[in-house]
Scaffold this motif. Sequence first.
Motif, PDB file in Angstrom:
ATOM      1  N   THR A  58       0.916  -1.273  -0.106  1.00 28.81           N
ATOM      2  CA  THR A  58       0.006  -0.038  -0.007  1.00 28.81           C
ATOM      3  C   THR A  58       0.873   1.306   0.064  1.00 28.81           C
ATOM      4  N   LEU A  59       1.959   1.230   0.906  1.00 29.57           N
ATOM      5  CA  LEU A  59       2.777   2.324   1.001  1.00 29.57           C
ATOM      6  C   LEU A  59       3.337   2.785  -0.501  1.00 29.57           C
ATOM      7  N   ALA A  60       3.858   1.487  -0.849  1.00 36.04           N
ATOM      8  CA  ALA A  60       4.744   1.669  -2.332  1.00 36.04           C
ATOM      9  C   ALA A  60       3.576   1.999  -3.437  1.00 36.04           C
ATOM     10  N   GLY A  61       2.493   1.481  -3.457  1.00 38.80           N
ATOM     11  CA  GLY A  61       1.515   1.945  -4.206  1.00 38.80           C
ATOM     12  C   GLY A  61       1.503   3.545  -4.295  1.00 38.80           C
ATOM     13  N   PHE A  62       1.214   3.972  -3.149  1.00 40.98           N
ATOM     14  CA  PHE A  62       1.082   5.620  -2.971  1.00 40.98           C
ATOM     15  C   PHE A  62       2.388   6.349  -3.305  1.00 40.98           C
ATOM     16  N   ALA A  63       3.416   5.833  -2.706  1.00 40.05           N
ATOM     17  CA  ALA A  63       4.493   6.496  -3.043  1.00 40.05           C
ATOM     18  C   ALA A  63       4.862   6.593  -4.613  1.00 40.05           C
ATOM     19  N   CYS A  85      -4.085  -4.388  -2.246  1.00 42.92           N
ATOM     20  CA  CYS A  85      -3.227  -3.623  -1.447  1.00 42.92           C
ATOM     21  C   CYS A  85      -2.472  -2.513  -1.975  1.00 42.92           C
ATOM     22  N   ILE A  86      -1.898  -2.698  -3.137  1.00 46.44           N
ATOM     23  CA  ILE A  86      -1.264  -1.798  -4.210  1.00 46.44           C
ATOM     24  C   ILE A  86      -2.073  -0.793  -4.431  1.00 46.44           C
ATOM     25  N   ALA A  87      -3.311  -1.151  -5.024  1.00 47.45           N
ATOM     26  CA  ALA A  87      -4.432  -0.309  -5.409  1.00 47.45           C
ATOM     27  C   ALA A  87      -4.826   0.787  -4.496  1.00 47.45           C
ATOM     28  N   VAL A  88      -5.059   0.199  -3.309  1.00 45.89           N
ATOM     29  CA  VAL A  88      -5.623   1.347  -2.248  1.00 45.89           C
ATOM     30  C   VAL A  88      -4.709   2.452  -1.942  1.00 45.89           C
ATOM     31  N   GLY A  89      -3.346   2.218  -1.923  1.00 45.79           N
ATOM     32  CA  GLY A  89      -2.385   3.055  -1.796  1.00 45.79           C
ATOM     33  C   GLY A  89      -2.529   3.930  -3.096  1.00 45.79           C
ATOM     34  N   MET A  90      -2.273   3.489  -4.352  1.00 45.62           N
ATOM     35  CA  MET A  90      -2.380   4.351  -5.364  1.00 45.62           C
ATOM     36  C   MET A  90      -3.753   5.279  -5.588  1.00 45.62           C
ATOM     37  N   ARG A  91      -4.711   4.586  -5.193  1.00 47.60           N
ATOM     38  CA  ARG A  91      -6.148   5.394  -5.157  1.00 47.60           C
ATOM     39  C   ARG A  91      -6.096   6.792  -4.166  1.00 47.60           C
ATOM     40  N   LYS A  92      -5.168   6.913  -3.268  1.00 49.17           N
ATOM     41  CA  LYS A  92      -4.832   7.984  -2.686  1.00 49.17           C
ATOM     42  C   LYS A  92      -4.449   9.116  -3.386  1.00 49.17           C
ATOM     43  N   ASN A  93      -3.870   8.866  -4.518  1.00 51.56           N
ATOM     44  CA  ASN A  93      -3.498   9.928  -5.573  1.00 51.56           C
ATOM     45  C   ASN A  93      -4.376   9.963  -6.551  1.00 51.56           C
ATOM     46  N   GLY A  94      -5.526   9.392  -6.716  1.00 50.43           N
ATOM     47  CA  GLY A  94      -6.646   9.371  -7.457  1.00 50.43           C
ATOM     48  C   GLY A  94      -6.601   7.986  -8.446  1.00 50.43           C
ATOM     49  N   VAL A  95      -7.669   7.894  -9.053  1.00 52.11           N
ATOM     50  CA  VAL A  95      -7.634   6.692  -9.853  1.00 52.11           C
ATOM     51  C   VAL A  95      -7.479   7.048 -11.332  1.00 52.11           C
ATOM     52  N   LYS A  96      -6.238   6.602 -11.934  1.00 59.29           N
ATOM     53  CA  LYS A  96      -5.863   7.087 -13.206  1.00 59.29           C
ATOM     54  C   LYS A  96      -5.779   6.147 -14.320  1.00 59.29           C
ATOM     55  N   ASP A  97      -6.476   6.391 -15.458  1.00 58.98           N
ATOM     56  CA  ASP A  97      -6.376   5.331 -16.537  1.00 58.98           C
ATOM     57  C   ASP A  97      -4.751   5.078 -16.883  1.00 58.98           C
ATOM     58  N   GLY A 143     -12.985  -8.891  -7.528  1.00 52.61           N
ATOM     59  CA  GLY A 143     -12.280  -8.435  -6.244  1.00 52.61           C
ATOM     60  C   GLY A 143     -11.584  -6.907  -6.168  1.00 52.61           C
ATOM     61  N   VAL A 144     -10.921  -6.831  -7.503  1.00 54.31           N
ATOM     62  CA  VAL A 144     -10.022  -5.705  -7.695  1.00 54.31           C
ATOM     63  C   VAL A 144     -10.964  -4.393  -8.142  1.00 54.31           C
ATOM     64  N   LYS A 145     -11.860  -4.511  -9.096  1.00 54.52           N
ATOM     65  CA  LYS A 145     -12.195  -3.518  -9.894  1.00 54.52           C
ATOM     66  C   LYS A 145     -13.041  -2.349  -8.813  1.00 54.52           C
ATOM     67  N   PRO A 146     -13.726  -2.768  -8.002  1.00 49.73           N
ATOM     68  CA  PRO A 146     -14.402  -1.784  -7.119  1.00 49.73           C
ATOM     69  C   PRO A 146     -13.401  -0.858  -6.554  1.00 49.73           C
ATOM     70  N   THR A 147     -12.102  -1.335  -6.363  1.00 45.11           N
ATOM     71  CA  THR A 147     -10.996  -0.371  -5.564  1.00 45.11           C
ATOM     72  C   THR A 147     -10.323   0.190  -6.788  1.00 45.11           C
ATOM     73  N   TYR A 148      -9.971  -0.255  -7.857  1.00 48.10           N
ATOM     74  CA  TYR A 148      -9.431   0.319  -8.952  1.00 48.10           C
ATOM     75  C   TYR A 148      -9.834   0.270 -10.275  1.00 48.10           C
ATOM     76  N   PRO A 149     -11.050   0.826 -10.604  1.00 45.22           N
ATOM     77  CA  PRO A 149     -11.658   0.318 -11.980  1.00 45.22           C
ATOM     78  C   PRO A 149     -10.797   0.587 -13.036  1.00 45.22           C
ATOM     79  N   ALA A 150      -9.919   1.575 -12.769  1.00 51.45           N
ATOM     80  CA  ALA A 150      -8.933   1.606 -14.352  1.00 51.45           C
ATOM     81  C   ALA A 150      -7.827   0.382 -14.105  1.00 51.45           C
ATOM     82  N   VAL A 151      -7.828  -0.403 -13.562  1.00 46.91           N
ATOM     83  CA  VAL A 151      -6.708  -1.283 -13.660  1.00 46.91           C
ATOM     84  C   VAL A 151      -6.833  -2.019 -14.965  1.00 46.91           C
ATOM     85  N   VAL A 152      -5.604  -2.377 -15.787  1.00 50.80           N
ATOM     86  CA  VAL A 152      -5.400  -2.930 -16.680  1.00 50.80           C
ATOM     87  C   VAL A 152      -4.862  -4.291 -16.655  1.00 50.80           C
ATOM     88  N   SER A 153      -5.486  -5.427 -17.305  1.00 46.89           N
ATOM     89  CA  SER A 153      -4.873  -6.665 -17.205  1.00 46.89           C
ATOM     90  C   SER A 153      -4.590  -7.412 -18.446  1.00 46.89           C
TER      91      SER A 153
END
Length: 313
Positions: A58-63, A85-97, A143-153
Motif C-alpha cells: 500500500t505504501l509503495a503504491g502510494f509513493a 493492497c497496491i491499489a488502495v495506496g495508489m487510489r490515495k493519489n486518484g484513480v488514473k487510466d 475483487g479488484v475493480k471496485p477498488t481501482y476500476p481503471a486497472v489494466v490486465s
Amino acid sequence: MCFGGHAHYTQHSDHTAHEIPIVLWEDDPQMNIYNLTHYPNGRQHSGLGTNMACIPLTLAGFAATQDPKNVVVELGPFLGLSTKCIAVGMRKNGVKDKTLFVYDTFSGLMNFKAIQRMHPWLKNEHPEFTQQNDNFHFLWEYGVKPTYPAVVSHQGFISKESLNPEALGHRPVALISIDSAKNNQHLQQQLAGLGPLTKGSILMMMDFEFVREHIILFYACLREKHLLPVYLSWGMEHWMWIVTEDVDLADPKYYQCYSGYKASKDGRSHVVDLAMRDLLMLSGLTDDATMSDTFASVRNELSEKISSVLQNA
Ligand SMILES: C[S@@+](CC[C@H](N)C(=O)[O-])C[C@H]1O[C@@H](n2cnc3c(N)ncnc32)[C@H](O)[C@@H]1O
C-alpha cells in the motif's frame, strides 16, 4: 508482523473489521479492512500469504504514483489481494487510466485447485468455473475493480511481447511487484522486454526468500551497485528493494555473474557480510540490542538460512 500487516489484516473478527481503517485511509470509513479482505458479495477474498506484505505494498503504491507520469506493474496477482493492497495506496493519489497494469495467466490447474480450496462457495455460485474452464480472470476483476476500476490486465504468459515499454505507454515503472518468477530464468524471461528500472523505483519480490537462485543473484550481483532492501517479512518470503542505480534485471551480465559466483569460492565472505549487515539494518536493531525471544529466533533462523545459501551456493 505489525508493520507488514499480518496483525492488521488477520487478527480481527468480521464485525470489528468494518471499524479498522486501511493504512493511509484513516479518514474514510468505507476504506476499512473488511472491504479490503472481502468481495462485494461478502465472501472472504483470500491471497497466498499476502497479509505479511499488504501494508508495504500500500505504501509503495502510494509513493510510486505521487508523480502522475509513473506506472505500477504487478506480475502474478492471482486472485488480486496483492493488487488491492497496491491499489488502495495508489487510489490515495486518484484513480488514473493506464497507471496500474497486471499480468497473469489467470488459469492453470494449480491455480484452479488453490481457488477451489480457498473459495468453496464458487461451486454453487459459479458452476461454470471448472477444471476444463479454469479461467479465473472474472474473480480477480470482481475483487479488484471496485477498488481501482481503471486497472489494466494482460492475460497469458508474461513475455517481452506483452510486457514492454509500449504496453506501458512509455511511462516510467516506479513500482514493480513480482510473484510469478520462481527461478532466475523466469525472472530474466519475464522481464526481457521491460528495459531498465530507474533509480528510485521500488521492486517488490513477493517470493524472494524461497528461491535460492534469487538470493544468490541479488546478493552476489545486484545488491552492492543497484539495489537496497527496505522491507522483508522475516521468513515469509517477501523482500522489497529500492533501485539505487538504473538496472535491467534481464541483462545477461547479471546471470553470468550468478554462474561465476557459483563456480568460484572467492568473495563469498564479503557477500555474506553484506547480507548480514542488511538483516541487522532491516530488523531496526544493533548487534547488542536486546530482542524479544520470539523475534530473535526468527531473525537468527533467517540469518543462518541466507548465509548458508550464499556460502554453499
Ligand atoms: C503465488 S501466486 C500469486 C499470489 C498473489 N500475489 C496473492 O496476493 O495472493 C503466483 C501467480 O503467478 C502467476 N504466474 C506464474 N507464472 C506466470 C507466467 N509465466 N506468466 C503469467 N503468470 C504467471 C500464476 O498464475 C499465479 O496466479
